[in-house]
Design a protein around this motif. Structure first.
Motif, PDB file in Angstrom:
ATOM      1  N   GLU A 215      52.223  58.427  32.270  1.00  0.00           N
ATOM      2  CA  GLU A 215      51.717  57.114  31.849  1.00  0.00           C
ATOM      3  C   GLU A 215      52.776  56.264  31.168  1.00  0.00           C
ATOM      4  OE1 GLU A 215      49.619  57.665  27.608  1.00  0.00           O
ATOM      5  OE2 GLU A 215      48.858  59.074  29.103  1.00  0.00           O
ATOM      6  N   GLU A 216      53.867  56.868  30.734  1.00  0.00           N
ATOM      7  CA  GLU A 216      54.934  56.145  30.054  1.00  0.00           C
ATOM      8  C   GLU A 216      56.013  55.630  31.007  1.00  0.00           C
ATOM      9  OE1 GLU A 216      56.338  58.015  26.266  1.00  0.00           O
ATOM     10  OE2 GLU A 216      55.254  59.740  27.064  1.00  0.00           O
ATOM     11  N   LYS A 217      55.948  56.022  32.280  1.00  0.00           N
ATOM     12  CA  LYS A 217      57.068  55.769  33.190  1.00  0.00           C
ATOM     13  C   LYS A 217      56.654  54.909  34.373  1.00  0.00           C
ATOM     14  CE  LYS A 217      57.613  60.287  33.336  1.00  0.00           C
ATOM     15  NZ  LYS A 217      58.067  61.678  33.481  1.00  0.00           N
ATOM     16  N   SER A 218      57.644  54.292  34.985  1.00  0.00           N
ATOM     17  CA  SER A 218      57.433  53.545  36.228  1.00  0.00           C
ATOM     18  C   SER A 218      57.568  54.495  37.403  1.00  0.00           C
ATOM     19  CB  SER A 218      58.459  52.412  36.350  1.00  0.00           C
ATOM     20  OG  SER A 218      58.330  51.491  35.287  1.00  0.00           O
ATOM     21  N   LEU A 219      56.917  54.142  38.512  1.00  0.00           N
ATOM     22  CA  LEU A 219      56.933  54.994  39.700  1.00  0.00           C
ATOM     23  C   LEU A 219      57.963  54.499  40.710  1.00  0.00           C
ATOM     24  CD1 LEU A 219      53.109  55.530  40.254  1.00  0.00           C
ATOM     25  CD2 LEU A 219      54.763  57.194  39.412  1.00  0.00           C
ATOM     26  N   PRO A 220      58.468  55.402  41.556  1.00  0.00           N
ATOM     27  CA  PRO A 220      59.383  54.979  42.617  1.00  0.00           C
ATOM     28  C   PRO A 220      58.696  54.038  43.592  1.00  0.00           C
ATOM     29  CG  PRO A 220      59.348  57.379  42.384  1.00  0.00           C
ATOM     30  CD  PRO A 220      58.228  56.847  41.553  1.00  0.00           C
ATOM     31  N   SER A 221      59.488  53.213  44.247  1.00  0.00           N
ATOM     32  CA  SER A 221      58.926  52.233  45.183  1.00  0.00           C
ATOM     33  C   SER A 221      58.307  52.889  46.409  1.00  0.00           C
ATOM     34  CB  SER A 221      60.018  51.259  45.627  1.00  0.00           C
ATOM     35  OG  SER A 221      61.110  51.966  46.217  1.00  0.00           O
ATOM     36  N   VAL A 222      58.644  54.150  46.687  1.00  0.00           N
ATOM     37  CA  VAL A 222      58.140  54.803  47.900  1.00  0.00           C
ATOM     38  C   VAL A 222      56.741  55.376  47.722  1.00  0.00           C
ATOM     39  CG1 VAL A 222      60.495  55.394  48.595  1.00  0.00           C
ATOM     40  CG2 VAL A 222      59.134  57.072  47.323  1.00  0.00           C
ATOM     41  N   VAL A 223      56.173  55.294  46.535  1.00  0.00           N
ATOM     42  CA  VAL A 223      54.957  56.058  46.236  1.00  0.00           C
ATOM     43  C   VAL A 223      53.760  55.633  47.081  1.00  0.00           C
ATOM     44  CG1 VAL A 223      54.138  54.552  44.365  1.00  0.00           C
ATOM     45  CG2 VAL A 223      53.592  56.996  44.318  1.00  0.00           C
ATOM     46  N   ASP A 224      53.722  54.390  47.526  1.00  0.00           N
ATOM     47  CA  ASP A 224      52.581  53.939  48.327  1.00  0.00           C
ATOM     48  C   ASP A 224      53.004  53.525  49.734  1.00  0.00           C
ATOM     49  OD1 ASP A 224      53.961  51.697  47.587  1.00  0.00           O
ATOM     50  OD2 ASP A 224      52.250  50.637  46.719  1.00  0.00           O
ATOM     51  N   LYS A 225      54.019  54.227  50.249  1.00  0.00           N
ATOM     52  CA  LYS A 225      54.554  53.867  51.561  1.00  0.00           C
ATOM     53  C   LYS A 225      54.636  55.091  52.470  1.00  0.00           C
ATOM     54  CE  LYS A 225      57.240  50.090  49.568  1.00  0.00           C
ATOM     55  NZ  LYS A 225      58.586  49.571  49.267  1.00  0.00           N
ATOM     56  N   PHE A 226      54.896  54.798  53.730  1.00  0.00           N
ATOM     57  CA  PHE A 226      55.070  55.831  54.746  1.00  0.00           C
ATOM     58  C   PHE A 226      56.548  56.032  55.029  1.00  0.00           C
ATOM     59  CE2 PHE A 226      55.750  56.579  59.364  1.00  0.00           C
ATOM     60  CZ  PHE A 226      55.295  57.884  59.425  1.00  0.00           C
ATOM     61  N   ASN A 514      69.962  65.112  30.949  1.00  0.00           N
ATOM     62  CA  ASN A 514      70.360  63.852  30.316  1.00  0.00           C
ATOM     63  C   ASN A 514      71.366  63.109  31.191  1.00  0.00           C
ATOM     64  OD1 ASN A 514      68.714  64.241  28.105  1.00  0.00           O
ATOM     65  ND2 ASN A 514      70.322  65.091  26.802  1.00  0.00           N
ATOM     66  N   GLY A 515      72.328  63.850  31.741  1.00  0.00           N
ATOM     67  CA  GLY A 515      73.294  63.217  32.639  1.00  0.00           C
ATOM     68  C   GLY A 515      72.640  62.653  33.877  1.00  0.00           C
ATOM     69  N   LEU A 516      71.697  63.398  34.454  1.00  0.00           N
ATOM     70  CA  LEU A 516      70.977  62.923  35.627  1.00  0.00           C
ATOM     71  C   LEU A 516      70.176  61.677  35.299  1.00  0.00           C
ATOM     72  CD1 LEU A 516      70.005  63.304  38.547  1.00  0.00           C
ATOM     73  CD2 LEU A 516      68.279  64.905  37.689  1.00  0.00           C
ATOM     74  N   SER A 517      69.492  61.672  34.162  1.00  0.00           N
ATOM     75  CA  SER A 517      68.673  60.526  33.772  1.00  0.00           C
ATOM     76  C   SER A 517      69.533  59.275  33.595  1.00  0.00           C
ATOM     77  CB  SER A 517      67.912  60.824  32.477  1.00  0.00           C
ATOM     78  OG  SER A 517      66.976  61.870  32.683  1.00  0.00           O
ATOM     79  N   GLU A 518      70.685  59.427  32.973  1.00  0.00           N
ATOM     80  CA  GLU A 518      71.584  58.284  32.767  1.00  0.00           C
ATOM     81  C   GLU A 518      72.037  57.704  34.103  1.00  0.00           C
ATOM     82  OE1 GLU A 518      74.720  59.873  30.424  1.00  0.00           O
ATOM     83  OE2 GLU A 518      73.484  60.098  28.614  1.00  0.00           O
ATOM     84  N   SER A 519      72.360  58.579  35.047  1.00  0.00           N
ATOM     85  CA  SER A 519      72.806  58.101  36.352  1.00  0.00           C
ATOM     86  C   SER A 519      71.681  57.431  37.128  1.00  0.00           C
ATOM     87  CB  SER A 519      73.379  59.272  37.158  1.00  0.00           C
ATOM     88  OG  SER A 519      73.847  58.824  38.421  1.00  0.00           O
ATOM     89  N   LEU A 520      70.473  57.984  37.035  1.00  0.00           N
ATOM     90  CA  LEU A 520      69.336  57.354  37.701  1.00  0.00           C
ATOM     91  C   LEU A 520      69.114  55.943  37.180  1.00  0.00           C
ATOM     92  CD1 LEU A 520      66.785  60.319  37.715  1.00  0.00           C
ATOM     93  CD2 LEU A 520      67.990  59.394  39.687  1.00  0.00           C
ATOM     94  N   SER A 521      69.205  55.781  35.875  1.00  0.00           N
ATOM     95  CA  SER A 521      69.012  54.455  35.278  1.00  0.00           C
ATOM     96  C   SER A 521      70.080  53.488  35.747  1.00  0.00           C
ATOM     97  CB  SER A 521      69.026  54.565  33.753  1.00  0.00           C
ATOM     98  OG  SER A 521      67.947  55.341  33.290  1.00  0.00           O
ATOM     99  N   LYS A 522      71.286  53.966  35.855  1.00  0.00           N
ATOM    100  CA  LYS A 522      72.402  53.097  36.234  1.00  0.00           C
ATOM    101  C   LYS A 522      72.396  52.753  37.715  1.00  0.00           C
ATOM    102  CE  LYS A 522      77.459  52.997  36.509  1.00  0.00           C
ATOM    103  NZ  LYS A 522      78.717  53.749  36.264  1.00  0.00           N
ATOM    104  N   ASN A 523      72.090  53.737  38.568  1.00  0.00           N
ATOM    105  CA  ASN A 523      72.318  53.572  40.007  1.00  0.00           C
ATOM    106  C   ASN A 523      71.069  53.380  40.848  1.00  0.00           C
ATOM    107  OD1 ASN A 523      75.318  54.045  40.107  1.00  0.00           O
ATOM    108  ND2 ASN A 523      74.692  55.984  39.164  1.00  0.00           N
ATOM    109  N   PHE A 524      69.919  53.899  40.405  1.00  0.00           N
ATOM    110  CA  PHE A 524      68.717  53.873  41.242  1.00  0.00           C
ATOM    111  C   PHE A 524      67.506  53.322  40.504  1.00  0.00           C
ATOM    112  CE2 PHE A 524      71.030  57.681  43.138  1.00  0.00           C
ATOM    113  CZ  PHE A 524      71.598  56.931  44.168  1.00  0.00           C
ATOM    114  N   LYS A 525      67.724  52.322  39.674  1.00  0.00           N
ATOM    115  CA  LYS A 525      66.645  51.619  38.959  1.00  0.00           C
ATOM    116  C   LYS A 525      65.811  52.554  38.086  1.00  0.00           C
ATOM    117  CE  LYS A 525      66.179  48.079  42.557  1.00  0.00           C
ATOM    118  NZ  LYS A 525      65.265  47.397  43.507  1.00  0.00           N
ATOM    119  N   GLY A 526      66.334  53.732  37.808  1.00  0.00           N
ATOM    120  CA  GLY A 526      65.645  54.667  36.934  1.00  0.00           C
ATOM    121  C   GLY A 526      64.525  55.442  37.581  1.00  0.00           C
ATOM    122  N   THR A 527      64.142  55.077  38.802  1.00  0.00           N
ATOM    123  CA  THR A 527      62.970  55.706  39.430  1.00  0.00           C
ATOM    124  C   THR A 527      63.264  56.310  40.791  1.00  0.00           C
ATOM    125  OG1 THR A 527      62.308  53.596  40.438  1.00  0.00           O
ATOM    126  CG2 THR A 527      61.397  54.117  38.266  1.00  0.00           C
ATOM    127  N   GLY A 528      64.441  56.090  41.341  1.00  0.00           N
ATOM    128  CA  GLY A 528      64.726  56.494  42.712  1.00  0.00           C
ATOM    129  C   GLY A 528      64.999  57.974  42.862  1.00  0.00           C
TER     130      GLY A 528
END
Length: 866
Positions: A215-226, A514-528
Motif C-alpha cells: 500500500e505504500e508503493k507504486s506498481l510497475p506499468s506492466v501490472v494491467d497489461k498483456f 539497498n544497492g538494487l533499490s537505488e539503481s531501480l529508482s535511478k534507472n527504472f522509475k523505481g518500479t520497473g
C-alpha cells in the motif's frame, strides 16, 4: 517555543497508557490467547514481550496513518524470544507444542520457492516454514506465529517431536553469533484471517523498518497489461530475429503485447574455461548457463551485432521460425545422451566409448546448426567505427517500438548476482571474488534442485557488498540508455549461500537490496522490476522497500521434470495452489505475479481462467507458431490491456485449512473484486502434492477426478475492499457462471450454488448486485461474456432509479457479447448515442453485440431505458 506536535509520539503515548487488555500471556509453560492455552510445554528459556514494549514506533519511517493503525491494535500481538547458554551462529529451540488444532502454513520446498501446507500438530510442520496460522474456533479467532529477523539473524519454523514447534535462527556466518533473542518471532490474533495477515505484517513493517507494504508503493506499468516472455520459446538461444518474429505473430493476430521480457540468454556470459574475449557459445537449455559468469555489462554479441533497420523495410532479413525448436530438440537429444552415459557409469560400466562418440557427434551437429542459422550481418560499431546508436540493444529496442505500436515496455532478465554464476573476477572494474556456496542446514529437507547443485559446483562470483550500488547501476544504466524499461531479477536467494565472510545473510542482503533499490529508482522509475526465485522471509523483510511486484509461484512447468507423464496435467493445479496461498502473505508486501504460461498447452484454458481473476499482469511464453489466439482473446483486449480485477485473488475461508491438492474433496476457490461486482473462481487442483519423505512433489492419481463443491456470495470477503464493502450489503445478486453460461439469482440467505468441476478445469462465478429501477425493473450488468473476467470489462456504471424513465448507463471496454440481467425488456436502448436493438429473453438475459472502436480505446457506452 513549544515543540510541534508529533502525531506518532502522541498516538504512541496515548495507546501505551490505555487500558486495552493484552491478548497474549505466557505463564506456567503455557502461551495463552484471550485466556485459552494455545501452546503447551513452553520451555522456561522462552519469553513473551508485548508489541508496545519492544517496538518504538517513533523511529519508524512508516506513514503516520499506518503507525496509528498498528498502535491501535498493538494489544493483539507480541514477540517471542529465547536464550541459550552458549552463543552460536545457528540454533534451534522449542516455542511450545500444540496438537489437535488445524493450521495453515507456508514453507520453502526449494531454496527459491514456497508453498502451502496444512496439519493439526506442531510435528506436522515442514522444514523452513515461513509462518503458521492456527485456527482457534473456541474464541472465534485465528493466531499467526511469524518468524522474523532480529539483529543479524533470520528465523524459520520447523517440526519437533510431540507436537513441538521449533524455531531455527541462523546468521549465515560463523563470525556472527548470539545466545539471546527478544523478538525473533511475532504472534498476533484476529477474528478475521485476512485482517490477521494485514495486521501482522503491518506490525512487523513498523517494527523492523526495513521494508514497505504494498500500500505504500507504486506498481510497475506492466501490472494491467498483456505481455510475452521469450523463455519457453527460445531458452538460451534467444536472439533479435526470434524476438521480432514472436512479437510479429501476436501483432498479425490482432493481439498486441504491451510488454515483452527478454529472458535469460541475452547477457555476455562465459564459463571459467571459456575464451576470455568471447561469449559462451551454443548455450541452449537451462542448466548449461548456471556456472557461467557475467564478464561485461553490455548485451551478448548476438545482440551487439544487430544493425538498426535489419527487420524494417522491403529488404528485411528473413528468419526461420523453426530454428529455435530445432536447436532445442537437438540439445534435448544431447542431454538424454549425457544422462544415459552417466547412468551407465554409475551402474559400473567400464567402456562407454560408443556413448561418448554419440555425444560428440551430436555436439558437432548442434554446432553446425548454430553456424547455419546465423543470419545477422557480421561486425558491429566497435569494429567498424559506426555510430553506436545504430547497433546493439538500443537499435533493436528502437526498431521494435517503431514497428510495433503500443509496445510500451521492454524488460530483460538478470540474476541478483548478475548471471547465475555471478560476475567473473577481474573482468570488470568491480571488486569481485569467487565465493563457494554453503547451503543452510535449514534447507536439508527441501527438494533436490539442479540450480542448487550447479551453484554449489561453480560457486558465485560475488561483487563486494560495498559496491552493490555501483554493480547494479553499471548494468541498469546501460540498459536504460538502450531502451530497456525494467528487469526481471531472478535467482534472488543465492545470497544466503555466500554470506560467511560478509557479516552474515542479513547484512549481505541489506547491502545488495539497498544497492538494487537505488539503481531501480535511478534507472527504472523505481518500479520497473519483477522479483523471482525470492520466496524467503529474508527477501520480504529486507529487500522490498522499492520492489512492488514479484512471482508468487514456482515456474510454470509444462511437463513433470521427474518424468511422470501425467505431470503435464497435475502440475498445473500445484502451480495455482502455490500462487493462491503465497498471495496471502506476499500480497501484503508485493503485487502477486502468477507467472507466464503457454497458450497452446493442454491445460492452457485452466491457467487462463486463473490468470483472468488473479489481479496481476497476464503474460505468456508461447513458442513461435504455438499460439491459441482464441484463448488469448478471452484474456486480452486488442490494444494489449486486460480486464484486471481490482485486487489480488485469495483463497476463500473454507479453503484455508484444507488441502486442495490431495485431500480427495476440496476445490480451490479464489475470491476477488471487480469495480462493480465480485468474482469467485472454483478450480479442481486435486491430483498431486508435496511428499516430505521423498522431498518432491508427486502425483496422486486417485485424486485426479471430478469433485463437487459449493459457492456462495458470502464467500467473497466484501469488507476487505473499502470500495466494495457497500456491494456486499446488497439484498440480491445476479450470478453468472462463465463456463456454464448460466444466470442465477441469489441473496445472502440463499442456499449455496452446487458445482461439479472436472479435473484440471474450473468455473468462474461473477456476482453483481441487483438494482431496482423504478417500480418494476430489476437490472444488473454482467459484462462481456467472451472474456473470462466478464465483470472486469465494465468501466463505469450509472443508474437513474427514479422518474418517468429510469435507466442504466454502462461504459464497457472491449468488443463482443455484452450480457446483463433484466427482469423486463427495456423500452429503449442506445449504443454510443444511436438506437440499438438488444435481444431480451424471458429468463432475464439481455444481450447486445458491441464493436471494438479503436478511436475510443475500445470503450462503448450503452444505455438501457425502462
Amino acid at each position: 517555543m513549544t515543540p510541534p506536535n508529533n502525531p506518532v509520539n502522541s498516538i504512541t503515548n496515548l495507546l501505551r497508557s490505555s487500558s486495552l487488555q493484552k491478548c497474549f500471556d505466557l505463564c506456567d509453560g503455557k502461551l495463552s490467547v484471550n485466556g485459552l492455552p494455545l501452546l503447551h510445554d513452553v520451555p522456561s528459556n522462552v519469553t513473551f514481550t508485548p508489541f508496545s514494549s519492544v517496538c518504538n514506533a517513533s523511529e519508524s519511517d512508516a506513514p503516520v496513518p499506518l503507525v496509528q493503525r498498528v498502535q491501535a491494535l498493538s494489544h493483539k500481538g507480541g514477540f517471542l524470544g529465547f536464550s541459550l547458554d552458549q552463543p552460536s551462529d545457528s540454533m534451534s529451540n522449542s516455542l511450545g507444542s500444540f496438537t489437535d488444532r488445524n493450521f495453515l502454513s507456508i514453507f520453502r520446498f526449494k531454496t527459491w520457492w514456497s508453498t502451502q501446507w496444512v496439519g493439526t500438530s506442531g510435528s506436522d510442520l515442514q522444514m523452513e516454514t515461513q509462518w503458521v496460522v492456527l485456527d482457534v474456533p473456541e474464541i472465534k479467532s485465528y493466531v499467526m506465529i511469524l518468524p522474523i529477523i532480529e539483529g543479524g539473524f533470520r528465523s524459520a519454523l520447523r517440526p519437533g517431536n510431540g507436537g513441538n514447534v521449533m524455531i531455527f535462527a541462523e546468521s549465515g556466518s560463523s563470525q556472527v553469533k548470539s545466545s539471546f533473542f527478544n523478538s525473533i518471532a511475532y504472534v498476533h490474533v484476529s477474528e478475521n484471517p485476512f485482517n490477521l495477515m494485514k495486521e501482522a505484517f503491518s506490525a512487523i513493517r513498523v517494527h523492523l523498518n526495513t521494508f514497505k507494504l504494498l500500500e505504500e508503493k507504486s506498481l510497475p506499468s506492466v501490472v494491467d497489461k498483456f505481455g510475452w516472455c521469450t523463455w519457453d520459446a527460445f531458452y538460451l538461444t534467444v536472439e533479435p530475429a526470434g524476438i521480432w518474429q514472436g512479437v510479429k505473430e501476436f501483432a498479425d493476430a490482432g493481439v498486441n503485447p504491451r510488454f515483452i521480457i527478454i529472458d535469460d540468454g541475452w547477457q555476455s556470459v562465459k564459463g571459467d574455461a571459456d575464451d576470455l574475449n568471447q561469449d559462451s557459445k551454443n548455450l541452449v537449455l537451462c542448466g548449461d548457463q548456471m556456472t557461467a559468469r557475467l564478464y561485461r555489462f553490455e548485451e551478448a554479441e548476438k545482440f551487439r551485432k544487430y544493425k538498426g533497420g535489419s527487420f524494417l523495410g522491403p529488404n528485411a532479413l528473413s528468419f526461420n521460425p523453426m530454428r529455435s525448436k530445432m536447436l532445442i530438440t537437438k540439445a534435448i537429444e544431447i542431454e538424454h545422451a549425457v544422462k544415459a552415459r552417466d547412468k551407465a557409469l554409475l551402474s559400473g560400466a567400464i567402456d562407454v566409448s560408443e556413448m561418448e562418440s554419440k555425444i560428440n557427434k551430436l555436439n558437432e551437429e548442434l554446432d553446425d546448426m548454430f553456424k547455419e542459422g546465423n543470419d545477422l550481418p557480421n561486425g558491429n560499431h566497435e569494429s567498424c567505427g559506426c555510430n553506436a546508436d545504430d547497433y546493439g540493444m538500443k537499435a533493436f529496442t528502437r526498431d521494435l517500438r517503431t514497428h510495433f505500436k503500443g509496445l510500451d515496455d521492454i524488460w530483460v532478465w538478470h540474476a541478483l548476482c548478475g548471471a547465475w554464476g555471478g560476475v567473473r573476477p577481474g573482468a570488470t572494474h568491480l571488486d569481485c571474488k569467487l565465493v563457494p556456496c554453503n547451503v543452510s542446514p535449514g534447507l536439508d529437507r527441501t527438494m533436490p534442485d539442479l540450480a542448487v547443485d550447479k551453484l554449489v559446483e561453480g560457486g558465485i562470483g560475488l561483487v563486494h557488498p560495498s559496491q552493490a550500488g555501483d554493480f547494479y547501476d553499471s548494468m541498469h544504466s546501460h540498459l536504460a540508455k538502450s531502451g530497456v524499461t525494467g528487469v526481471k531479477v531472478d535467482v534472488i536467494h543465492t545470497l544466503e549461500y555466500v554470506s560467511e565472510d560478509y557479516g552474515g545473510r542479513v547484512n549481505l542482503a541489506k547491502a545488495y537490496y539497498n544497492g538494487l533499490s537505488e539503481s531501480l529508482s535511478k534507472n527504472f522509475k523505481g518500479t520497473g522490476i519483477i522479483s523471482s526465485m525470492q520466496h524467503c522471509n529474508d527477501f520480504f523483510f529486507l529487500g522490498t522497500k522499492q520492489i512492488s511486484m514479484g512471482r508468487v509461484g514456482d515456474d510454470f512447468w509444462f511437463q513433470d521434470p521427474n518424468g511422470d507423464p501425467n505431470g503435464i496435467f497435475w502440475l498445473q493445479g500445484v502451480h495455482m495452489v502455490h500462487c493462491a496461498y503465497n498471495s496471502m502473505w506476499m500480497g501484503q508486501i508485493i503485487q502477486p505475479d502468477w507467472d507466464m504460461f503457454q497458450s497452446d498447452h493442454v491445460s492452457a484454458k485452466y491457467h487462463a481462467g486463473s490468470r483472468a481473476i488473479c489481479g496481476g499482469p497476464i503474460y505468456i511464453s508461447d513458442s513461435l507458431g504455438g499460439h491459441d489466439f482464441d484463448l488469448i482473446k478471452k484474456l486480452v483486449y486488442p490494444d494489449g490491456n486486460i480486464p484486471k480485477c481490482q485486487q489480488f485473488a485469495l483463497p476463500t475461508r473454507d479453503c484455508l485449512f484444507a488441502n486442495p491438492l490431495f485431500d480427495n474433496k476440496t476445490l480451490l476457490k479464489l475470491w476477488n473484486f471487480n469495480k462493480y461486482g465480485g468474482v469467485i473462481g472454483a478450480f479442481n487442483c486435486q491430483g498431486a502434492g508435496w511428499d516430505g519423505n521423498l522431498q518432491r512433489i508427486i502425483g496422486h492419481p486417485k485424486c485426479y477426478k471430478p469433485f463437487s463443491g459449493s459457492v456462495h456470495v458470502t464467500d467473497i470477503e466484501w469488507d476487505q475492499c473499502k470500495e466494495s464493502a457497500a456491494m456486499g450489503e446488497a439484498e440480491e445478486f445476479v450470478v453468472y457462471l462463465d463456463q456454464a453460461e448460466t444466470l442465477l439469482l441469489m441473496t445472502p440467505k440463499s442456499d449455496p450454488i452446487q458445482v461439479s468441476v472436472q479435473p484440471s478445469s474450473f468455473e468462474i462465478f461473477s456476482f453483481v448486485p441487483l438494482k431496482n429501477l423504478g417500480t418494476f425493473a430489476k437490472f444488473a450488468p454482467i459484462g462481456l461474456t467472451n472474456m473470462f473476467n466478464s465483470g472486469g470489462t465494465i468501466q463505469e456504471l450509472d443508474y437513474n432509479v427514479c422518474g418517468a424513465a429510469p435507466y442504466a448507463r454502462i461504459k464497457i471496454k472491449g468488443g463482443g457479447n455484452f450480457l446483463a440481467y433484466s427482469n423486463l425488456a427495456p423500452k429503449a436502448c442506445y449504443l454510443n448515442g444511436a438506437e440499438a436493438a438488444p435481444e431480451w429473453s424471458a429468463d432475464g438475459k439481455l444481450k447486445l453485440d458491441l464493436p471494438w472502436i479503436e478511436e475510443a480505446d475500445g470503450i462503448s457506452e450503452v444505455t438501457f431505458v425502462f
